[in-house]
Design a protein around this motif. Sequence first.
Motif, PDB file in Angstrom:
ATOM      1  N   SER A  72       0.833  -1.205   0.000  1.00  0.00           N
ATOM      2  CA  SER A  72       0.000   0.000   0.000  1.00  0.00           C
ATOM      3  C   SER A  72       0.866   1.254   0.000  1.00  0.00           C
ATOM      4  O   SER A  72       0.577   2.229  -0.710  1.00  0.00           O
ATOM      5  CB  SER A  72      -0.920  -0.016   1.219  1.00  0.00           C
ATOM      6  OG  SER A  72      -1.630   1.174   1.314  1.00  0.00           O
ATOM      7  N   LEU A  73       1.925   1.221   0.774  1.00  0.00           N
ATOM      8  CA  LEU A  73       2.848   2.356   0.800  1.00  0.00           C
ATOM      9  C   LEU A  73       3.509   2.548  -0.563  1.00  0.00           C
ATOM     10  O   LEU A  73       3.614   3.672  -1.059  1.00  0.00           O
ATOM     11  CB  LEU A  73       3.913   2.157   1.881  1.00  0.00           C
ATOM     12  CG  LEU A  73       4.950   3.258   1.983  1.00  0.00           C
ATOM     13  CD1 LEU A  73       4.287   4.563   2.431  1.00  0.00           C
ATOM     14  CD2 LEU A  73       6.049   2.877   2.928  1.00  0.00           C
ATOM     15  N   ARG A  74       3.918   1.441  -1.204  1.00  0.00           N
ATOM     16  CA  ARG A  74       4.528   1.557  -2.519  1.00  0.00           C
ATOM     17  C   ARG A  74       3.543   2.117  -3.534  1.00  0.00           C
ATOM     18  O   ARG A  74       3.909   2.945  -4.371  1.00  0.00           O
ATOM     19  CB  ARG A  74       5.060   0.195  -2.975  1.00  0.00           C
ATOM     20  CG  ARG A  74       6.311  -0.242  -2.237  1.00  0.00           C
ATOM     21  CD  ARG A  74       6.937  -1.457  -2.881  1.00  0.00           C
ATOM     22  NE  ARG A  74       6.094  -2.628  -2.841  1.00  0.00           N
ATOM     23  CZ  ARG A  74       6.092  -3.535  -1.880  1.00  0.00           C
ATOM     24  NH1 ARG A  74       6.905  -3.390  -0.854  1.00  0.00           N
ATOM     25  NH2 ARG A  74       5.284  -4.577  -1.934  1.00  0.00           N
ATOM     26  N   VAL A  75       2.274   1.667  -3.448  1.00  0.00           N
ATOM     27  CA  VAL A  75       1.249   2.185  -4.357  1.00  0.00           C
ATOM     28  C   VAL A  75       1.079   3.687  -4.132  1.00  0.00           C
ATOM     29  O   VAL A  75       0.989   4.461  -5.091  1.00  0.00           O
ATOM     30  CB  VAL A  75      -0.088   1.438  -4.143  1.00  0.00           C
ATOM     31  CG1 VAL A  75      -1.243   2.159  -4.811  1.00  0.00           C
ATOM     32  CG2 VAL A  75       0.027   0.016  -4.670  1.00  0.00           C
ATOM     33  N   HIS A  76       1.049   4.080  -2.876  1.00  0.00           N
ATOM     34  CA  HIS A  76       0.902   5.509  -2.555  1.00  0.00           C
ATOM     35  C   HIS A  76       2.077   6.315  -3.120  1.00  0.00           C
ATOM     36  O   HIS A  76       1.880   7.383  -3.706  1.00  0.00           O
ATOM     37  CB  HIS A  76       0.806   5.702  -1.043  1.00  0.00           C
ATOM     38  CG  HIS A  76       0.798   7.126  -0.629  1.00  0.00           C
ATOM     39  ND1 HIS A  76      -0.265   7.967  -0.884  1.00  0.00           N
ATOM     40  CD2 HIS A  76       1.721   7.882   0.006  1.00  0.00           C
ATOM     41  CE1 HIS A  76       0.013   9.178  -0.429  1.00  0.00           C
ATOM     42  NE2 HIS A  76       1.213   9.141   0.121  1.00  0.00           N
ATOM     43  N   MET A  77       3.285   5.809  -2.966  1.00  0.00           N
ATOM     44  CA  MET A  77       4.465   6.521  -3.457  1.00  0.00           C
ATOM     45  C   MET A  77       4.459   6.573  -4.990  1.00  0.00           C
ATOM     46  O   MET A  77       4.846   7.582  -5.573  1.00  0.00           O
ATOM     47  CB  MET A  77       5.744   5.845  -2.959  1.00  0.00           C
ATOM     48  CG  MET A  77       5.894   5.898  -1.457  1.00  0.00           C
ATOM     49  SD  MET A  77       5.812   7.562  -0.821  1.00  0.00           S
ATOM     50  CE  MET A  77       7.505   7.917  -0.677  1.00  0.00           C
ATOM     51  N   ARG A  82       3.981   9.707  -9.694  1.00  0.00           N
ATOM     52  CA  ARG A  82       3.474   9.374 -11.029  1.00  0.00           C
ATOM     53  C   ARG A  82       4.308   8.294 -11.724  1.00  0.00           C
ATOM     54  O   ARG A  82       4.690   8.422 -12.886  1.00  0.00           O
ATOM     55  CB  ARG A  82       3.381  10.631 -11.886  1.00  0.00           C
ATOM     56  CG  ARG A  82       2.393  11.635 -11.358  1.00  0.00           C
ATOM     57  CD  ARG A  82       2.368  12.863 -12.246  1.00  0.00           C
ATOM     58  NE  ARG A  82       1.545  13.895 -11.681  1.00  0.00           N
ATOM     59  CZ  ARG A  82       2.011  14.910 -10.940  1.00  0.00           C
ATOM     60  NH1 ARG A  82       3.287  15.020 -10.685  1.00  0.00           N
ATOM     61  NH2 ARG A  82       1.190  15.820 -10.456  1.00  0.00           N
ATOM     62  N   LEU A  83       4.581   7.226 -10.993  1.00  0.00           N
ATOM     63  CA  LEU A  83       5.319   6.091 -11.535  1.00  0.00           C
ATOM     64  C   LEU A  83       4.325   5.010 -11.957  1.00  0.00           C
ATOM     65  O   LEU A  83       3.192   4.978 -11.481  1.00  0.00           O
ATOM     66  CB  LEU A  83       6.271   5.532 -10.479  1.00  0.00           C
ATOM     67  CG  LEU A  83       7.356   6.487  -9.992  1.00  0.00           C
ATOM     68  CD1 LEU A  83       8.101   5.873  -8.828  1.00  0.00           C
ATOM     69  CD2 LEU A  83       8.306   6.843 -11.106  1.00  0.00           C
ATOM     70  N   PRO A  84       4.719   4.105 -12.836  1.00  0.00           N
ATOM     71  CA  PRO A  84       3.795   3.040 -13.239  1.00  0.00           C
ATOM     72  C   PRO A  84       3.476   2.114 -12.060  1.00  0.00           C
ATOM     73  O   PRO A  84       4.339   1.819 -11.242  1.00  0.00           O
ATOM     74  CB  PRO A  84       4.556   2.300 -14.337  1.00  0.00           C
ATOM     75  CG  PRO A  84       5.963   2.725 -14.239  1.00  0.00           C
ATOM     76  CD  PRO A  84       5.998   4.038 -13.523  1.00  0.00           C
ATOM     77  N   GLN A  85       2.238   1.660 -12.026  1.00  0.00           N
ATOM     78  CA  GLN A  85       1.791   0.791 -10.943  1.00  0.00           C
ATOM     79  C   GLN A  85       2.310  -0.632 -11.136  1.00  0.00           C
ATOM     80  O   GLN A  85       2.592  -1.058 -12.255  1.00  0.00           O
ATOM     81  CB  GLN A  85       0.262   0.775 -10.873  1.00  0.00           C
ATOM     82  CG  GLN A  85      -0.343   2.111 -10.507  1.00  0.00           C
ATOM     83  CD  GLN A  85       0.052   2.581  -9.127  1.00  0.00           C
ATOM     84  OE1 GLN A  85       0.219   1.776  -8.212  1.00  0.00           O
ATOM     85  NE2 GLN A  85       0.239   3.881  -8.973  1.00  0.00           N
ATOM     86  N   SER A  86       2.405  -1.353 -10.043  1.00  0.00           N
ATOM     87  CA  SER A  86       2.862  -2.737 -10.073  1.00  0.00           C
ATOM     88  C   SER A  86       1.688  -3.668  -9.804  1.00  0.00           C
ATOM     89  O   SER A  86       0.959  -3.494  -8.829  1.00  0.00           O
ATOM     90  CB  SER A  86       3.938  -2.951  -9.014  1.00  0.00           C
ATOM     91  OG  SER A  86       4.239  -4.317  -8.893  1.00  0.00           O
ATOM     92  N   GLU A  87       1.505  -4.659 -10.665  1.00  0.00           N
ATOM     93  CA  GLU A  87       0.435  -5.634 -10.483  1.00  0.00           C
ATOM     94  C   GLU A  87       0.691  -6.474  -9.231  1.00  0.00           C
ATOM     95  O   GLU A  87      -0.232  -6.927  -8.570  1.00  0.00           O
ATOM     96  CB  GLU A  87       0.328  -6.531 -11.706  1.00  0.00           C
ATOM     97  CG  GLU A  87      -0.144  -5.808 -12.947  1.00  0.00           C
ATOM     98  CD  GLU A  87      -0.156  -6.709 -14.157  1.00  0.00           C
ATOM     99  OE1 GLU A  87      -0.067  -7.945 -13.993  1.00  0.00           O
ATOM    100  OE2 GLU A  87      -0.258  -6.180 -15.267  1.00  0.00           O
ATOM    101  N   LYS A  88       1.954  -6.676  -8.911  1.00  0.00           N
ATOM    102  CA  LYS A  88       2.311  -7.473  -7.752  1.00  0.00           C
ATOM    103  C   LYS A  88       1.796  -6.819  -6.474  1.00  0.00           C
ATOM    104  O   LYS A  88       1.267  -7.499  -5.594  1.00  0.00           O
ATOM    105  CB  LYS A  88       3.829  -7.620  -7.698  1.00  0.00           C
ATOM    106  CG  LYS A  88       4.344  -8.545  -6.636  1.00  0.00           C
ATOM    107  CD  LYS A  88       5.849  -8.666  -6.723  1.00  0.00           C
ATOM    108  CE  LYS A  88       6.403  -9.555  -5.648  1.00  0.00           C
ATOM    109  NZ  LYS A  88       7.865  -9.606  -5.689  1.00  0.00           N
TER     110      LYS A  88
END
Length: 157
Positions: A72-77, A82-88
């Motif tokens: 969740s923190l990585r998604v927020h960052m 504005r970096l591409p999201q990770s499916e993982k």
Amino acid sequence: MSFLLKAMIGNPMKNMAGGVAEEEKKEEGDGKETPESKGMSREEFEEYQRQLVEEKIERDKQFAQKKAERASLRVHMRDKYRLPQSEKDDAQIQIVGGDVDLPEDLAKMVEQDEEEEEINDSLLGKIQNMDFDAIKTKAQTTLTEMKEAAEEKCTLM
């Protein structure tokens, strides 16, 4: 030093004294724990095994929750920068159930960062961060360069 002494003398003494009998006992069992090997009654052993399974399930849940919080923190960052999201990361959050909040400490850090960015993005924040002495010296050097260039081109000055 004593470890070395035990290793040198202890192992040969075990082999001579009865290591063979111990090896036979080990070979007879199939390697699984039994109530007799633990010195418990059958009911106590079953309760012990059930507790072990419950503790393992609880540890696994806590571990999955921590992994989801980190995701969740990585998604927020990634959203923030504005970096591409990770499916993982998305999959990790969905495994826990999708309701993942940032830990309190991390949420406080994120709020502080957002407040600092808001201050820096405002006009007052930009003015406070400016180095007026550097701007003044740069303006003066530019002005003198322009005067010199004009004097070289103009014969009246």
